[in-house]
Structures are given as C-alpha cells and as structure tokens.
Design a protein around this motif. Structure first.
Motif, PDB file in Angstrom:
ATOM      1  N   THR A 162      29.904  14.005  37.216  1.00  0.00           N
ATOM      2  CA  THR A 162      29.439  13.205  38.343  1.00  0.00           C
ATOM      3  C   THR A 162      28.009  13.547  38.744  1.00  0.00           C
ATOM      4  N   TRP A 186      27.493  12.744  52.762  1.00  0.00           N
ATOM      5  CA  TRP A 186      28.933  12.656  52.555  1.00  0.00           C
ATOM      6  C   TRP A 186      29.640  12.265  53.851  1.00  0.00           C
ATOM      7  N   THR A 246      36.379  17.667  44.597  1.00  0.00           N
ATOM      8  CA  THR A 246      37.627  16.965  44.335  1.00  0.00           C
ATOM      9  C   THR A 246      38.490  17.815  43.412  1.00  0.00           C
ATOM     10  N   ALA A 247      39.729  17.383  43.194  1.00  0.00           N
ATOM     11  CA  ALA A 247      40.636  18.139  42.330  1.00  0.00           C
ATOM     12  C   ALA A 247      40.071  18.247  40.914  1.00  0.00           C
ATOM     13  N   GLU A 253      36.846  17.955  40.048  1.00  0.00           N
ATOM     14  CA  GLU A 253      35.659  18.806  40.099  1.00  0.00           C
ATOM     15  C   GLU A 253      36.050  20.275  40.203  1.00  0.00           C
TER      16      GLU A 253
END
Length: 459
Positions: free
Chosen positions: A273, A358, A426-427, A429
């Motif tokens: 990402t 964010w 995130t999970a 990441e």
C-alpha cells in the motif's frame, strides 16, 4: 594311572570329547590345523628384491618454445587497455587531470573542452573521482565522471566514449547501490566516542548518529543519562556508487539499552500500500508524533484559537485556527501524513492547501505566497514535507500562516483533543509488519553479546 604321562589311544580318545558330536568337531578342527601348518611349511619364500632384473628406459622430452610464448605476451601487451582513476585536486586544469589519468590524446582533450555535455567534467569539485581507460599509446577509450548536487549526492554520470576517430558524450542518471549495514557499540565515555570507535573497522556516519539521538531522545537525555556499559545496536542503509561511499540513508531499526532498559524502534513502510511509513515498536504500535506542534520550523503564535476582534472586520468573533507570524517565503510543512484534498484560491484564505489525514482529521494552511513543488489535489504527502510558503494572500494584514485543525470538516483546538498518533495497521499490514520486524529482531540477536535482555520498553 599313567606315571610317565604318555598319550595312549584311550587318553587321546577322552581328550576329543565324551560325546560323539564333540569328538567329530574336535577331530575336524585338529585336521584343519594340521593342513594349515603343512601349507605354511611348503609355501615358497618371496624373492629377494636385489635379485630382480633392472630395465633402463630413455626418452627425449621436447621443451616448450619460449620464443613463441614471449611473442604472444608482447602481442597481448600491445593491445592491453589500462583503467586509471584519479581525484580532482584544487587548481586542476583539464590538461593536468588527463595527464595524471595517463591520457595523451590531444583530440580527446579538445573534444572535452568544446562539447557541452563533456565540458561539465571541468566543473567538478575537489575530491570527486574520474576514471579513464586508455590503450598502450595513451589514447582515450572512455572517460567517466559523476556530477553531484548541492548536498553532494550523485545526480548523473558523464560518459565520454571513443568511436573510431570521433568521440561522443552522454549523461546517464546515477545508479546507486543500496547496502544494509549493522553496527553495535558500547558506551565507555560519550555517545560520539562510541560512534567513532573502530572496533569493527568503521565509524558511524554523522547523519546516523543524529538519527539515533532523535529516535531515542524522548526516553534518554543524552547529556546526562548515559552510563558506562550502556549499549546500542543500529541497522541502517547506505548508498554507494562504483564501490565508493556516497551517503547514509535512514535507520531501519535501532535499540538502545540505557540503565538496564532497552528501547526499540523499527522503520516500516508497507510494500503493497506504500502507506504507514514511520517508526514502530516491535509490537506494531506507531511511535510517530500525532501532528507537528507547528507547521513552521521557526515562528511564533500571533493569534491562538478562540474569540478575538477580527483585524479587518473589527468585530468580536471566534478565530477558528492558529496564526503563526513568519517572514514571507518561510517553508510550511505538512503537519501529518495525508493526501492533498484542495490546493488553490479560496476566498479570504487566499492561497490555501487542505490535507486529508486518516480517520476524519484534516488540516488547512492559508494565506500562502505560493505552493510547494508538485502540490496538487491527490498528491500524497508525509509529515514534514514542504507544501507551500508563508505569504499574505486573501484577507490578511501581514505575512503569516493561518493553520486550522479540523475534525469532520469543523475547526477544533488541537490542544484540547486526544488525537490518535497514526492510523493503526490493518490486519494484512500487521502480518507484513511482523515478517519485517522478525528480520530486524534476528539482526539484533546477531549484534548482541548475549541474548539476555533485562527490561524491554518501546520507545
């Protein structure tokens, strides 16, 4: 009784055994023994070596033709090509440089003086390397030099090449080799003394030392907290060109043990990402400050968030931001990571940039004199990137920056908010982070004198 101890048939019979089976086995063994002794007695002895016949063989051996070998070496030397390397010295002219490089080629010197691209070689600073290849007569075959920018970083290579009786010159973007280096040090006196230590044959670059101090200064006062026996391990990147060190890059991971407590930090930017670039503890928690306290490096607050008399309208009304007084042209930095949501002219704000961060956070920067390079809607920016410059556009009475911190599009006082440091991983990441962090943990294990760690703390 047999007083004279003579064997009789009955005694021999008894010696062979009392049973029929035992007598058969004993008799067989006795027979084989007799045969073996008999064979040994009649076997011929080996002949004496002195009695063997001697045969003499004579053979002519042809020696190699040394004259042909010498001729071949002379021919090879005649076509030999030589590569020379020199560094630019203060006061060097093109002629003196070429002379030290072994170039005796008037045509090459004339070409470098006249060609627009090749002429840049004559502007190189002292200490920069130049390489050249010549033939046995000193004729130039190729010449290579690197042009650097104001920060001494290579930006392009200049290559002069012979093609028959003519020359060509071209510019090629510099390609740097990235290396990952690891260092371990123990504090005996000061941090700088430890970084200059040559126990492993090298010292740490100054930029890496500065990053170490910045990385751990929130936990360690490097002026008073360091003790003899404190240790630190660091993994960092360096960049090289043609085997020559160019510059140090970023610290990839670091750990510092001070007074028995170990602080760790690892750089992670998700490879898929391309987000999340920053330092984390080894459990995946971001160590980045939420937002910069000031978008300007050197400034003072001229008007804070709250009620005030508007300088133009003259009315008592709420000021929904913070004004930082600074000279026109002062660089404005992005307060946090995000994407440019707006860059342009907007009423009383004049030239304004809005960054979407964010969650539902955003920041606005108004009254700019001009925008930073490449700043447009959709551009990704990182905390600290220059997004514009202080000015006095829009409804402004003087050069300053109007800065707003917004939550859900509404201006808020950032000093009264408990702001999340950074968007959590995130999970997916986090899974990639653990793989990356595991590699750094392994590197640290190799650097430590032993595997025992007293207390472990995140930076």
């Amino acid at each position: 009784m047999n007083p004279i101890n003579k064997f009789t048939s009955s005694r021999l019979y008894n010696l062979l055994g009392s049973t029929r089976k035992a007598r058969i086995i004993s008799a067989s063994a006795l027979f084989l023994a007799v045969c073996a002794f008999g064979a040994a007695g009649v076997a011929p002895l080996a002949p004496d070596a002195s009695d063997l016949p001697v045969t003499t063989i004579a053979q002519d051996i042809q020696l190699p033709d040394l004259s042909s070998q010498i001729t071949a070496l002379q021919q090879q030397e005649a076509t030999q090509k030589y590569v020379h390397e020199e560094k630019i010295r203060a006061g060097d002219t093109l002629a003196t440089l070429l002379n030290r490089l072994g170039v005796e080629d008037d045509a090459a010197e004339e070409f470098i003086k006249k060609d627009k691209t090749a002429r840049a070689i004559m502007q190189l600073r002292s200490g920069k390397r130049v390489q050249a290849q010549t033939d046995e007569n000193g004729n130039l075959l190729w010449l290579k030099a690197t042009v650097v920018d104001g920060k001494d970083n290579p930006v392009k290579n200049i290559m002069v090449t012979r093609a028959g009786d003519t020359f060509t010159a071209e510019e090629v973007a510099a390609k740097l080799e990235r290396r990952v280096e690891m260092r371990a040090r123990e504090i005996t006196t000061t941090l700088y003394a430890a970084t200059d230590s040559s126990s492993d044959g090298s010292s740490l670059p100054d930029s890496i030392v500065a990053q170490i101090i910045e990385m751990f200064s929130t936990n360690i006062d490097f002026r008073s907290d360091l003790k003899r026996g404190d240790r630190f391990n660091v993994v960092y990147e360096t960049f090289w060109q043609d085997g020559e060190f160019v510059r140090a890059g970023r610290i990839l991971a670091g750990e510092f043990t001070n007074k028995g407590t170990t602080y760790q930090s690892v750089w992670f930017e998700d490879p898929l990402t391309k987000s999340g670039g920053g330092y984390y503890s080894f459990d995946g928690k971001s160590l980045k400050k939420a937002f910069l306290k000031s978008p300007l490096e050197f400034s003072r607050i001229s008007s804070g968030f709250g009620m005030r008399t508007h300088p133009i309208a003259g009315k008592w009304k709420q000021h929904k931001g913070t004004d930082f007084a600074a000279p026109t042209g002062t660089p404005i930095r992005a307060a946090g990571d995000g994407v440019i949501d707006f860059a342009g002219v907007q009423g009383g704000y004049g030239n304004v940039v809005v960054i979407k961060h964010w969650a539902n956070y955003s920041t606005a920067y108004a009254h700019m004199s001009r925008f930073g390079n490449g700043i447009r809607k959709g551009t990704k920016v990182s905390q600290g990137d220059v997004i514009g410059y202080v000015g006095s556009t829009g409804w402004s009475t003087g050069a300053h920056l109007h800065y707003e911190f917004r939550v859900g599009g509404e201006a808020k006082d950032p000093n009264k908010l408990n702001i999340q440091a950074q968007a959590p991983l995130t999970a997916a990441e986090m899974a990639r982070f653990k793989t990356h962090a595991g590699e750094m943990i392994h590197r640290f294990a190799l650097l430590r004198p032993n595997s025992s760690v007293n207390n472990l703390a995140a930076k």
